[in-house]
Design a protein around this motif. Structure first.
Motif, mmCIF file in Angstrom:
data_model
loop_
_atom_site.group_PDB
_atom_site.id
_atom_site.type_symbol
_atom_site.label_atom_id
_atom_site.label_comp_id
_atom_site.label_asym_id
_atom_site.label_seq_id
_atom_site.Cartn_x
_atom_site.Cartn_y
_atom_site.Cartn_z
ATOM 1 N N PRO A 1 0.860 -1.188 0.000
ATOM 2 C CA PRO A 1 0.000 0.000 0.000
ATOM 3 C C PRO A 1 0.899 1.243 0.000
ATOM 4 C CG PRO A 1 0.077 -0.967 2.193
ATOM 5 C CD PRO A 1 0.889 -1.862 1.299
ATOM 6 N N LEU A 2 0.687 2.117 -0.966
ATOM 7 C CA LEU A 2 1.555 3.284 -1.134
ATOM 8 C C LEU A 2 0.731 4.526 -1.441
ATOM 9 C CD1 LEU A 2 4.198 1.556 -3.434
ATOM 10 C CD2 LEU A 2 4.486 2.118 -1.011
ATOM 11 N N ARG A 3 1.414 5.650 -1.407
ATOM 12 C CA ARG A 3 0.822 6.925 -1.790
ATOM 13 C C ARG A 3 1.658 7.479 -2.939
ATOM 14 N NH1 ARG A 3 2.632 9.770 1.992
ATOM 15 N NH2 ARG A 3 3.972 11.110 0.785
ATOM 16 N N VAL A 4 1.008 8.143 -3.862
ATOM 17 C CA VAL A 4 1.686 8.757 -4.993
ATOM 18 C C VAL A 4 1.869 10.246 -4.707
ATOM 19 C CG1 VAL A 4 1.294 9.524 -7.369
ATOM 20 C CG2 VAL A 4 0.933 7.136 -6.761
ATOM 21 N N ASP A 5 3.086 10.718 -4.940
ATOM 22 C CA ASP A 5 3.381 12.151 -4.935
ATOM 23 C C ASP A 5 3.749 12.518 -6.358
ATOM 24 O OD1 ASP A 5 3.055 12.431 -2.123
ATOM 25 O OD2 ASP A 5 5.115 11.748 -1.801
ATOM 26 N N PHE A 6 3.042 13.476 -6.938
ATOM 27 C CA PHE A 6 3.333 13.885 -8.308
ATOM 28 C C PHE A 6 4.592 14.741 -8.336
ATOM 29 C CE2 PHE A 6 -1.091 12.727 -8.533
ATOM 30 C CZ PHE A 6 -1.118 11.986 -9.700
ATOM 31 N N VAL A 7 5.449 14.446 -9.294
ATOM 32 C CA VAL A 7 6.726 15.144 -9.419
ATOM 33 C C VAL A 7 6.543 16.336 -10.356
ATOM 34 C CG1 VAL A 7 9.123 14.942 -10.170
ATOM 35 C CG2 VAL A 7 8.000 13.005 -9.024
ATOM 36 N N GLU A 8 6.814 17.528 -9.831
ATOM 37 C CA GLU A 8 6.717 18.748 -10.629
ATOM 38 C C GLU A 8 8.072 19.414 -10.837
ATOM 39 O OE1 GLU A 8 4.061 19.436 -12.240
ATOM 40 O OE2 GLU A 8 2.807 17.963 -11.233
#
Length: 139
Positions: A93-100
């Motif tokens: 189970p993970l969380r996504v952080d969008f890379v900007e």
């Protein structure tokens, strides 16, 4: 004797399942998955059902990354950044952080191109100009 043997096997099976569940709840050791070609990512559709999608994975500086264009699973992640990542028989189970940040995006894009070569270039034509690059983080 047969009943006792069945109970022992059931206990071994139950302990094995508990061990697998405990291992799956620990964060991935990304370096050990650097050579994995594809993984399955589970996202949640708007109606609440799970969607499993096979995607490419890269590991950059000890972190796992996914990437997509204008896709249904990508829209699911925008709506709910909590995902499950299945690598082989393990599920995380993970969380996504969008890379900007452009410097990080460039590193990850180069890693995808190095790992997947010509296939990455061809798929890039369909993915669009600014793909969604996702850094995977523990919950």
């Amino acid at each position: 004797m047969a009943i006792q043997m069945r109970r022992s096997l059931a206990l071994v099976g139950a302990l094995s399942m508990l061990a697998m569940a405990a291992a799956a709840s620990e964060p991935p050791d990304w370096k050990s998955f650097a050579d994995v070609e594809t993984v399955s990512v589970a996202t949640t559709n708007p109606e609440g059902t799970l969607r499993y999608t096979t995607v490419w994975l890269v590991v950059v500086e000890g972190r796992g990354y996914l990437r997509t264009g204008d896709t249904t699973w990508g829209a699911n992640v925008v709506r709910d950044p909590n995902v499950k990542l299945k690598i082989g028989e393990q599920e995380f189970p993970l969380r996504v952080d969008f890379v900007e940040a452009e410097d990080e995006r460039a590193l990850v894009t180069a890693a995808f191109n190095q790992k997947y070569g010509w296939s990455d270039t061809v798929i890039g034509w369909f993915r669009g100009a600014r793909s969604k690059i996702m850094r995977l983080a523990s919950l």
